[in-house]
Structures are given as C-alpha cells and as structure tokens.
Write a protein that holds these residues in place. Sequence first.
Motif, PDB file in Angstrom:
ATOM      1  N   LYS A 145      -3.365   5.267  12.024  1.00  0.00           N
ATOM      2  CA  LYS A 145      -2.233   5.969  12.617  1.00  0.00           C
ATOM      3  C   LYS A 145      -2.463   6.213  14.109  1.00  0.00           C
ATOM      4  CE  LYS A 145       1.648   8.354  12.549  1.00  0.00           C
ATOM      5  NZ  LYS A 145       2.955   7.721  12.303  1.00  0.00           N
ATOM      6  N   ALA A 146      -3.658   6.687  14.459  1.00  0.00           N
ATOM      7  CA  ALA A 146      -3.953   6.979  15.857  1.00  0.00           C
ATOM      8  C   ALA A 146      -3.932   5.723  16.714  1.00  0.00           C
ATOM      9  CB  ALA A 146      -5.315   7.666  15.970  1.00  0.00           C
ATOM     10  N   LEU A 147      -4.374   4.607  16.144  1.00  0.00           N
ATOM     11  CA  LEU A 147      -4.433   3.356  16.890  1.00  0.00           C
ATOM     12  C   LEU A 147      -3.157   2.536  16.762  1.00  0.00           C
ATOM     13  CD1 LEU A 147      -8.096   2.347  16.006  1.00  0.00           C
ATOM     14  CD2 LEU A 147      -7.261   3.377  18.122  1.00  0.00           C
ATOM     15  N   ARG A 148      -2.150   3.093  16.088  1.00  0.00           N
ATOM     16  CA  ARG A 148      -0.847   2.458  15.927  1.00  0.00           C
ATOM     17  C   ARG A 148      -0.936   1.127  15.200  1.00  0.00           C
ATOM     18  NH1 ARG A 148       3.477   3.641  20.144  1.00  0.00           N
ATOM     19  NH2 ARG A 148       3.240   5.866  20.429  1.00  0.00           N
ATOM     20  N   LEU A 149      -1.816   1.064  14.226  1.00  0.00           N
ATOM     21  CA  LEU A 149      -1.948  -0.143  13.425  1.00  0.00           C
ATOM     22  C   LEU A 149      -1.025  -0.132  12.218  1.00  0.00           C
ATOM     23  CD1 LEU A 149      -5.839  -0.514  13.487  1.00  0.00           C
ATOM     24  CD2 LEU A 149      -4.147  -1.605  14.978  1.00  0.00           C
ATOM     25  N   THR A 150      -0.472   1.015  11.906  1.00  0.00           N
ATOM     26  CA  THR A 150       0.441   1.140  10.774  1.00  0.00           C
ATOM     27  C   THR A 150       1.697   1.886  11.209  1.00  0.00           C
ATOM     28  OG1 THR A 150      -0.664   3.202  10.071  1.00  0.00           O
ATOM     29  CG2 THR A 150      -1.391   1.146   9.039  1.00  0.00           C
ATOM     30  N   ARG A 151       2.776   1.584  10.518  1.00  0.00           N
ATOM     31  CA  ARG A 151       4.046   2.277  10.764  1.00  0.00           C
ATOM     32  C   ARG A 151       4.703   2.550   9.419  1.00  0.00           C
ATOM     33  NH1 ARG A 151       6.140   2.546  15.809  1.00  0.00           N
ATOM     34  NH2 ARG A 151       5.104   1.352  17.454  1.00  0.00           N
ATOM     35  N   GLY A 152       4.997   3.806   9.161  1.00  0.00           N
ATOM     36  CA  GLY A 152       5.627   4.156   7.899  1.00  0.00           C
ATOM     37  C   GLY A 152       4.609   4.340   6.784  1.00  0.00           C
ATOM     38  N   TRP A 153       5.059   4.971   5.714  1.00  0.00           N
ATOM     39  CA  TRP A 153       4.143   5.335   4.637  1.00  0.00           C
ATOM     40  C   TRP A 153       3.634   4.114   3.874  1.00  0.00           C
ATOM     41  CZ3 TRP A 153       5.100   4.103  -0.425  1.00  0.00           C
ATOM     42  CH2 TRP A 153       6.399   3.716  -0.749  1.00  0.00           C
ATOM     43  N   LEU A 154       4.464   3.077   3.730  1.00  0.00           N
ATOM     44  CA  LEU A 154       4.066   1.926   2.927  1.00  0.00           C
ATOM     45  C   LEU A 154       2.885   1.185   3.562  1.00  0.00           C
ATOM     46  CD1 LEU A 154       4.598   0.212   0.447  1.00  0.00           C
ATOM     47  CD2 LEU A 154       6.245  -1.125   1.780  1.00  0.00           C
ATOM     48  N   SER A 155       2.957   0.891   4.848  1.00  0.00           N
ATOM     49  CA  SER A 155       1.859   0.195   5.504  1.00  0.00           C
ATOM     50  C   SER A 155       0.610   1.070   5.568  1.00  0.00           C
ATOM     51  CB  SER A 155       2.272  -0.242   6.911  1.00  0.00           C
ATOM     52  OG  SER A 155       2.570   0.876   7.733  1.00  0.00           O
ATOM     53  N   SER A 156       0.791   2.373   5.731  1.00  0.00           N
ATOM     54  CA  SER A 156      -0.361   3.280   5.774  1.00  0.00           C
ATOM     55  C   SER A 156      -1.122   3.262   4.457  1.00  0.00           C
ATOM     56  CB  SER A 156       0.104   4.705   6.086  1.00  0.00           C
ATOM     57  OG  SER A 156       0.628   4.793   7.386  1.00  0.00           O
TER      58      SER A 156
END
Length: 268
Positions: A145-156
């Motif tokens: 999340k901090a590194l902006r590698l994921t967006r939204g709950w599904l990718s997280s």
Amino acid sequence: MAEDVYFHDRQEGTPPMMSHAHATTGAAAWLAVTATVPWAAGWVPLPPDEVLSGAVATAGAALLLDADHHSGTIARSLPPVSRWVTRGLGHLSGGHRHATHSLLGVLGAGLVARAVSEVRVPLAQQDFQLGAWLMIVLLVAFAAKALRLTRGWLSSWAVSLTVATATTWFAPETTWWLPAAVVLGCLCHLAGDALTSQGVPLLWPLRPSPAVVTPLWRRNGHFALPLLGNAGSRREWVFIAAVDVYIFCVVAMTVAQGAAGPFTGAVR
C-alpha cells in the motif's frame, strides 16, 4: 507525494516521514544487514530468497508503528482486517504517536512478533507456520500500500496472500528471522520520524524534566534531529531517491547471486 501518503498526520501538526520513505528505509536496512553482495554489510548473511523475502517483511514492519491510527494509509491496506488492527492498537497504545513510537513500543512489537511466529499447525506432513503467515500477510499489505503496488481490496488481498503463502510454504524453517525483521523495521521508523521536525516520544512514557529540555529533547517528550525537515521536503525526496537506487542495485545483485548457484553462508 499524493495526499494519502501522509494523510493520517495532517490533523496533528507537522507530519512525520512519509509512508513510502518508511517502507524503503526498512527494506534498505534489511538488505544492508543480510545481503552478501557489494554495497551490503552482510553482518547476518542469508541466502538470496530470505534476503528478498525479509526485505519485503521489513518494509511492512517499518510502517507497523503507524498502525495506531485508524485513518492512516496502512489502515486502508487490507480491509477490513487492517482497520480492525489499527483501531485496536490505537486504543491500547493511547492514541496516535504515543506508546508505539517509542523504544518501549519497538520492544513490544518484537515480543509479539516472536510469540506469534511460534504458532504452527500440522498440515501436509509438516508444521505450517500459521503465525508467521498471518504476520507476513499484514506486513506485505502495509508495504504494498505504501509503495503503491496495489489498488483496492482485491489486489491487496491477492498480493499479500500469495507472497505470505510462498514465503512460509516454500521456506518452512526459515522465518526465524521474522521477529528480527519486525524490530529492525520499527527502529527504522523511529529513526526516520526523529529526522523530521515532528520527532518521536522516544522514551515514552517518560518526559524530560524542564532542566534537561534542549532543542533535541522537547518539553512534550519528543526527540528530534530534523535533518530532513518537514515530511515531503526536498531533502526527504533526495534521501528517498538515494535509498531507492540503493535498493534497486542490491536487489539486482542479490537476484543475480541467487541465479548463479546455491548459497552456503546463511546463519542458522
């Protein structure tokens, strides 16, 4: 940096170091300590797979101290679990940037990580490291999340579950380093915030007496050596850029080392 990177501190005066900077400094510290390539100290040499896995875990652990704020960046990293964790920790620690942002908080994080990492369950003729898996799921989510590698709950959820499962399944006896990664990441967080104008309550719950209040030790108990100034300053961006370059170079060399052959210098 986009607003959500340090949104959680806008209502509490000068914000501390940005989330991206915390994550990258945590990863860089782990690489420096464990990698056995040029530009790394290799004080605790580990095989390439553990070096890389530990770097991800330490990046997440470097954000762990900010898990005392239910509106922070990492509170939105793995919904709804991350929100439950941050609300609970914020309640236990007395609010944002109190108990967690201290040496006592780092010690507590290390002890909890040690205890949780010991939790195992029998699965497929071996003990599955359930506790380590749960911790890595959360830490990977924080870092991504901090590194902006994921967006939204599904990718997280997808990234966190995949990385955590691969780490604990394919290296069933090697997450002994996880508590160390948590402590190192938390120490990097304290050091990073101490280099900003906000500072940290390093000796919480103690505060310096009026006789020892100095520009470094403030009356509110915060210690600050503001070499980076306010969060998002040009100095912090230059610092982050240098750390990012370091990480890229060490990771590239570590991957090449892993592809070249088995590693024999790991500490067990």
